[in-house]
Design an enzyme around this catalytic site. Structure first.
Site, mmCIF file in Angstrom:
data_model
loop_
_atom_site.group_PDB
_atom_site.id
_atom_site.type_symbol
_atom_site.label_atom_id
_atom_site.label_comp_id
_atom_site.label_asym_id
_atom_site.label_seq_id
_atom_site.Cartn_x
_atom_site.Cartn_y
_atom_site.Cartn_z
ATOM 1 N N GLU A 38 29.671 9.866 -63.523
ATOM 2 C CA GLU A 38 30.297 10.720 -62.513
ATOM 3 C C GLU A 38 31.538 11.373 -63.308
ATOM 4 O O GLU A 38 32.256 11.234 -63.631
ATOM 5 C CB GLU A 38 30.550 9.927 -61.191
ATOM 6 C CG GLU A 38 31.828 10.380 -60.922
ATOM 7 C CD GLU A 38 31.782 10.549 -58.603
ATOM 8 O OE1 GLU A 38 32.177 8.974 -59.306
ATOM 9 O OE2 GLU A 38 32.467 10.084 -58.324
ATOM 10 N N LYS A 109 27.269 14.896 -53.957
ATOM 11 C CA LYS A 109 27.803 14.225 -53.490
ATOM 12 C C LYS A 109 27.605 14.039 -52.205
ATOM 13 O O LYS A 109 29.044 15.041 -51.718
ATOM 14 C CB LYS A 109 29.054 13.060 -54.395
ATOM 15 C CG LYS A 109 29.163 12.374 -53.808
ATOM 16 C CD LYS A 109 30.556 11.096 -54.617
ATOM 17 C CE LYS A 109 31.082 10.138 -54.475
ATOM 18 N NZ LYS A 109 32.705 9.875 -55.610
ATOM 19 N N CYS A 142 27.952 7.305 -57.663
ATOM 20 C CA CYS A 142 28.782 6.378 -57.473
ATOM 21 C C CYS A 142 28.450 6.183 -55.824
ATOM 22 O O CYS A 142 27.655 5.566 -55.091
ATOM 23 C CB CYS A 142 29.785 7.663 -57.900
ATOM 24 S SG CYS A 142 30.841 5.956 -57.939
HETATM 25 C C1 ACM Z 1 33.230 6.229 -56.390
HETATM 26 O O1 ACM Z 1 33.024 7.245 -55.136
HETATM 27 N N1 ACM Z 1 34.034 7.388 -57.251
HETATM 28 C C2 ACM Z 1 34.285 5.182 -55.743
#
Ligand code: ACM
Length: 265
Positions: A38, A109, A142
């Protein structure tokens, strides 16, 4: 099909240095699909949105995008990587699926973690996989790991592989991804960071242990919790098409969506 990940250290705000480091780690490697962490070119912690936007790229433009396209050509396959994306005055924590001729898939995300909520807009793109030829690949980023719906929707829409760029901080995300593989009978590839990042009095430690997991929950390859590493493994994406856990149990056909129609159709 040869797939894998780059696990690396990343320096906050040092885009050129991070791209060069990833290129060093990838030197001489060929693969069909490689996943990077990420926000791999920018780092993770920013004081506020005004600082972060300096590093963000419009989709299909910018140094990170150009590097990804070039590196897809160099490895002879596709790359999934986390990128800081800007559109108008909004910032997204995004991932791209990129091949030598350009962008094939785009994800933003959906579930923002901690301070990310001050900086990014939650993802608004439809969650579905992209067909890269040898496999259908979905993306999640993530902290999406703690919401089983993301992987479920991707799998219900025929993803065979879920690529998971990460900056994992909580210690159990990697274990949860084994469950995401088992409960959906898909391959998952988590590419995590190692090392620490500091901003003023905030310090975060990234937990490594990047991994490739099979639809049966076997960890096919796993990195250490603190070292940089590129790992590759051969898989058969078609293994993700069989949803049986016993001859009598196809876990997708056995789902009782009549009992929870509003949750998942
Ligand atoms: C995260 O979602 N980077 C912990």
């Amino acid at each position: 099909m040869k797939v894998g990940f780059v696990q690396m250290e990343i320096e906050r705000g040092e885009v050129e240095k991070n791209l060069n480091r990833a290129e060093e780690l990838l030197a001489g490697k060929t693969a069909d699909l490689i996943v990077l962490p990420e926000l791999f070119s920018t780092g993770y912690l920013f004081r506020d949105k005004d600082e972060a936007i300096e590093y963000a790229e419009v989709v299909e433009e910018g140094a990170t995008f150009e590097w990804l396209k070039k590196m897809a050509g160099t490895i002879g396959g596709f790359i999934v990587a986390g990128v800081m994306e800007k559109e108008d005055d909004k910032l997204y924590n995004s991932s791209y699926l990129i091949g030598p001729i350009g962008l094939l898939g785009h994800y933003r995300k959906a579930h923002l973690f901690g301070r990310e909520k001050m900086i990014f807009t939650p993802g608004d793109l439809t969650i579905h996989p992209f067909n890269m030829g040898p496999a259908k690949v979905g993306m999640m980023i993530c902290f999406d790991w703690i919401f089983p719906e993301v992987a479920r929707v991707l799998a219900l829409r025929d993803a065979q592989i879920i690529a998971h760029p990460a900056n994992l901080i909580l210690p159990y995300g990697q274990d949860a991804m084994i469950t995401r593989s088992i409960e959906n009978r898909v391959f998952t590839i988590t590419a995590n960071r190692v090392g620490c990042e500091k901003l003023d009095d905030i310090e975060v430690h990234f937990t490594g242990r990047s991994q490739v997991v099979s639809p049966k929950g076997e960890v096919l390859v796993k990195a250490s919790d603190d070292g940089e590493e590129v790992a590759l493994v051969d898989i058969e994406p078609e293994d993700a098409e069989d949803k049986h856990v016993t001859p009598e149990n196809d876990i997708f056909k056995d789902r009782r969506s009549d009992l929870f129609p509003r949750l998942i159709d």
